[in-house]
Design a protein around this motif. Structure first.
Motif, PDB file in Angstrom:
ATOM      1  N   ILE A 397      27.721 -41.351   0.278  1.00 57.82           N
ATOM      2  CA  ILE A 397      28.418 -40.615   1.344  1.00 57.82           C
ATOM      3  C   ILE A 397      27.922 -41.070   2.714  1.00 57.82           C
ATOM      4  N   GLN A 398      26.651 -41.343   2.813  1.00 58.34           N
ATOM      5  CA  GLN A 398      26.098 -41.888   4.063  1.00 58.34           C
ATOM      6  C   GLN A 398      26.863 -43.154   4.467  1.00 58.34           C
ATOM      7  N   GLN A 399      27.098 -44.038   3.504  1.00 58.93           N
ATOM      8  CA  GLN A 399      27.828 -45.276   3.786  1.00 58.93           C
ATOM      9  C   GLN A 399      29.288 -45.020   4.112  1.00 58.93           C
ATOM     10  N   MET A 400      29.903 -44.061   3.414  1.00 60.61           N
ATOM     11  CA  MET A 400      31.308 -43.737   3.686  1.00 60.61           C
ATOM     12  C   MET A 400      31.484 -43.216   5.103  1.00 60.61           C
ATOM     13  N   TRP A 401      30.596 -42.331   5.521  1.00 61.25           N
ATOM     14  CA  TRP A 401      30.720 -41.774   6.872  1.00 61.25           C
ATOM     15  C   TRP A 401      30.463 -42.837   7.943  1.00 61.25           C
ATOM     16  N   LYS A 402      29.559 -43.758   7.661  1.00 62.00           N
ATOM     17  CA  LYS A 402      29.314 -44.844   8.609  1.00 62.00           C
ATOM     18  C   LYS A 402      30.548 -45.745   8.716  1.00 62.00           C
ATOM     19  N   LYS A 403      31.105 -46.125   7.573  1.00 59.26           N
ATOM     20  CA  LYS A 403      32.254 -47.031   7.555  1.00 59.26           C
ATOM     21  C   LYS A 403      33.516 -46.358   8.083  1.00 59.26           C
ATOM     22  N   ASN A 404      33.770 -45.134   7.668  1.00 56.54           N
ATOM     23  CA  ASN A 404      35.042 -44.481   7.968  1.00 56.54           C
ATOM     24  C   ASN A 404      35.076 -43.773   9.311  1.00 56.54           C
ATOM     25  N   LEU A 405      33.902 -43.264   9.769  1.00 50.53           N
ATOM     26  CA  LEU A 405      33.881 -42.453  10.987  1.00 50.53           C
ATOM     27  C   LEU A 405      32.940 -42.978  12.060  1.00 50.53           C
ATOM     28  N   GLY A 406      32.118 -43.982  11.736  1.00 53.19           N
ATOM     29  CA  GLY A 406      31.166 -44.490  12.719  1.00 53.19           C
ATOM     30  C   GLY A 406      29.980 -43.577  12.929  1.00 53.19           C
ATOM     31  N   ILE A 407      29.699 -42.715  11.957  1.00 54.60           N
ATOM     32  CA  ILE A 407      28.618 -41.738  12.069  1.00 54.60           C
ATOM     33  C   ILE A 407      27.403 -42.208  11.271  1.00 54.60           C
ATOM     34  N   ASP A 408      26.229 -42.117  11.899  1.00 58.05           N
ATOM     35  CA  ASP A 408      24.973 -42.421  11.211  1.00 58.05           C
ATOM     36  C   ASP A 408      24.276 -41.109  10.855  1.00 58.05           C
ATOM     37  N   VAL A 409      24.078 -40.875   9.578  1.00 57.27           N
ATOM     38  CA  VAL A 409      23.262 -39.739   9.160  1.00 57.27           C
ATOM     39  C   VAL A 409      22.106 -40.278   8.323  1.00 57.27           C
ATOM     40  N   THR A 410      21.006 -39.557   8.337  1.00 56.60           N
ATOM     41  CA  THR A 410      19.867 -39.921   7.492  1.00 56.60           C
ATOM     42  C   THR A 410      19.918 -39.078   6.222  1.00 56.60           C
ATOM     43  N   ILE A 411      19.098 -39.426   5.245  1.00 52.12           N
ATOM     44  CA  ILE A 411      19.012 -38.628   4.028  1.00 52.12           C
ATOM     45  C   ILE A 411      17.573 -38.176   3.846  1.00 52.12           C
TER      46      ILE A 411
END
Length: 534
Positions: A397-411
């Motif tokens: 999901i971290q990768q999906m949000w980066k690719k699809n929305l340009g959002i960086d989240v940590t885990i």
């Protein structure tokens, strides 16, 4: 072919797997075989006090040692347990339970007063039970728990040592099933009042169930032995049960392969493809949902547009096919398949999906919230408890949000008890979660998210939602109940304090010589009361 069949067919599939069955009276001669099962439940329990426990590991361990008024059998039908019989009044409000002659493991008789004491203890405001709301069907219970009523006004009464009377606010067909749930388990009043930490030490864990605890190596294992004082001891064939508390799935898998475990509760998803065709792999039905909670008290998750954008930008099909690999189904609603609606059809099939992935809409919503292409989005983290499969989901999901929305989240990977505490204290941004029903009714999912509910843990509140839940709980009309729950679920998914990800299956490894192990599709991981080694 339908994605999932109706509740009865789900339960039949579970019985026919070959490691369950309800042949409690099996007469096979196994006298020369060591009646020991070693099982990994995946985590150290947060507590073994049934008034305060909330997790599946806790409830599974408690189930082996405690008997509620009722108990589910292999066909997921309610059977008498501590109560040998009961009567329900014509108006559906008054339940009278007749207790059998049973003993606690210290020799004390199990009495109706033990149940009155235990339920009131769980309801007491000072206990701070997250599951206290499960008693709110009982007249006066909610007022007592909130501090607006008196303990004496809760409609629980021991008519004599063996007769318990309960009066409800309104007819509640799900109530009888709740009497098999962990928060409804009894505790010994004398022991509990004499030692507030009675549940933390095998020497003081007085119980009334099939097994009793003899040792507890924290974060390693709990050892139980057959309880000779159990009312149904003649049908308990196991002499010993070792429950391991190993969080690392690779360690657990190695122990299983090395003959140190007889049964694993969960398997690392990466092992599943190579295990296809292995007779010891069982994909069990599981009427549960995997989802992410959003902390709506933290910015930017107080904005419904952000929550929706994140939920719509997740490829659930990729999660179940490429990450989980165990036959899970993408979830576009919260209540899973497997529960009857008012027309005897499946609740989920009647309700349908409430959303679909939509990257265009997700980007639009994120831009409207002030974060076009993810620009300016604040630091945020996905929290999950230590578990390889949870980490894989979070990374995907971290990768999906980066690719699809340009959002960086940590885990953030945290230990089980820390995870539970942080979730309860709203000390997170986004948190993985799973929910297994406490009883066979959609309400076990719907009433989680009432305002300030013990298991809400999102900070979300909606007055109309609360009213619909109250309406469903205040009537015996099943048409009204189900209609209200469908409407409430729609509100929940419109406002998205949670993002459903997939509906579970339950892959386990179990040795073929283990018989009559019940692996229910809800409430707990396993019940070993009728189990034996062949």
């Amino acid at each position: 072919m339908k994605k999932i069949l109706l509740a009865l067919m789900i339960l039949m599939a579970f019985v026919l797997t070959g490691c369950g069955g309800n042949n409690a009276n099996n007469t096979a001669d196994n006298s020369s075989i060591t009646q020991l099962i070693r099982y990994n439940v995946d985590a150290e329990p947060k507590t073994l006090d049934p008034a305060k426990s909330t997790g599946l590991p806790d409830g599974t361990i408690e189930l082996q040692m405690l008997d509620g008024l009722t108990r589910y059998d292999a066909n997921q039908e309610i059977q008498p347990a501590a109560a040998e019989d009961w009567d329900i009044s014509e108006d559906g409000l008054t339940y009278t339970f007749k207790l059998r002659d049973a003993k606690w493991s210290n020799g004390d008789p199990v009495t109706a007063q033990d149940f009155v004491y235990s339920w009131l203890r769980a309801l007491a405001p000072e206990t701070a039970s997250e599951y206290a709301y499960q008693f709110f069907y009982i007249k006066g219970a909610e007022d007592y728990n909130s501090g607006e009523g008196k303990k004496e006004d809760v409609a629980l009464k021991a008519l004599d040592d063996k007769t318990l009377q309960v009066v409800l606010n309104a007819p509640a067909p799900q109530f009888l099933g709740l009497t098999a749930f962990q928060t409804y388990f009894p505790v010994n009043q004398k022991v509990t009042e004499g030692n507030p930490n009675w549940f933390a030490d095998p020497k003081t864990y007085v119980c009334n169930g099939p097994f009793k605890m003899v040792s507890w190596e924290h974060n390693q294992k709990i050892v139980m032995e057959k309880n000779p004082d159990y009312w149904d001891a003649e049908n308990v064939k196991l002499e010993k049960l070792e429950i391991y508390l190993i969080e690392n799935l690779d360690t657990s898998f190695n122990m299983y392969n090395n003959g140190q475990l007889d049964m694993m509760n969960e398997i690392n998803a990466q092992e599943l493809p190579s295990l296809q065709g292995n007779n010891e792999l069982k994909i069990m039905p599981d009427a549960s949902v995997y989802f992410y909670r959003f902390n709506v008290t933290h910015k930017p998750f107080d904005d419904v547009r952000v929550r929706k954008a994140l939920a719509l930008a997740i490829d659930r099909q990729a999660l179940v096919e490429s990450v989980m690999k165990g036959g899970q189904k993408p979830a576009y609603a919260f209540v899973p398949f497997g529960f009857k609606d008012n027309d005897d059809k499946d609740y989920r099939e009647n309700g349908g999906d409430y959303f679909q992935e939509d990257l265009t809409e997700a980007k639009k919503l994120l831009a409207e919230a002030g974060y076009p292409d993810g620009n300016g989005f604040p630091k945020a983290a996905i929290m999950f408890n230590t578990h390889e499969n949870h980490q894989k989901v979070a990374e995907a999901i971290q990768q999906m949000w980066k690719k699809n929305l340009g959002i960086d989240v940590t885990i953030q990977n945290v230990e089980w008890q820390v995870y539970l505490d942080r979730q309860s204290n709203l000390d997170y941004d986004i948190s993985r979660a799973g929910w297994s029903p406490d009883y066979l009714d959609p309400m076990s999912f719907i009433d989680m998210f009432v305002t300030d509910g013990g298991n809400n843990q999102t900070g979300w509140s909606n007055q109309e939602y609360d009213q619909l839940v109250n309406r469903a709980k205040s009537t015996g009309d099943n048409n009204v109940r189900m209609e209200s729950m469908h409407q409430a679920e729609k509100i929940l998914l419109d406002e998205m304090p949670i993002a459903p990800l997939f509906f579970y299956t339950h892959p386990i490894m179990i040795k073929e010589n283990l018989k009559n192990v019940i692996v229910p599709p809800f409430a707990t991981y396993a019940d070993f009361k009728w189990a034996y080694v062949e």
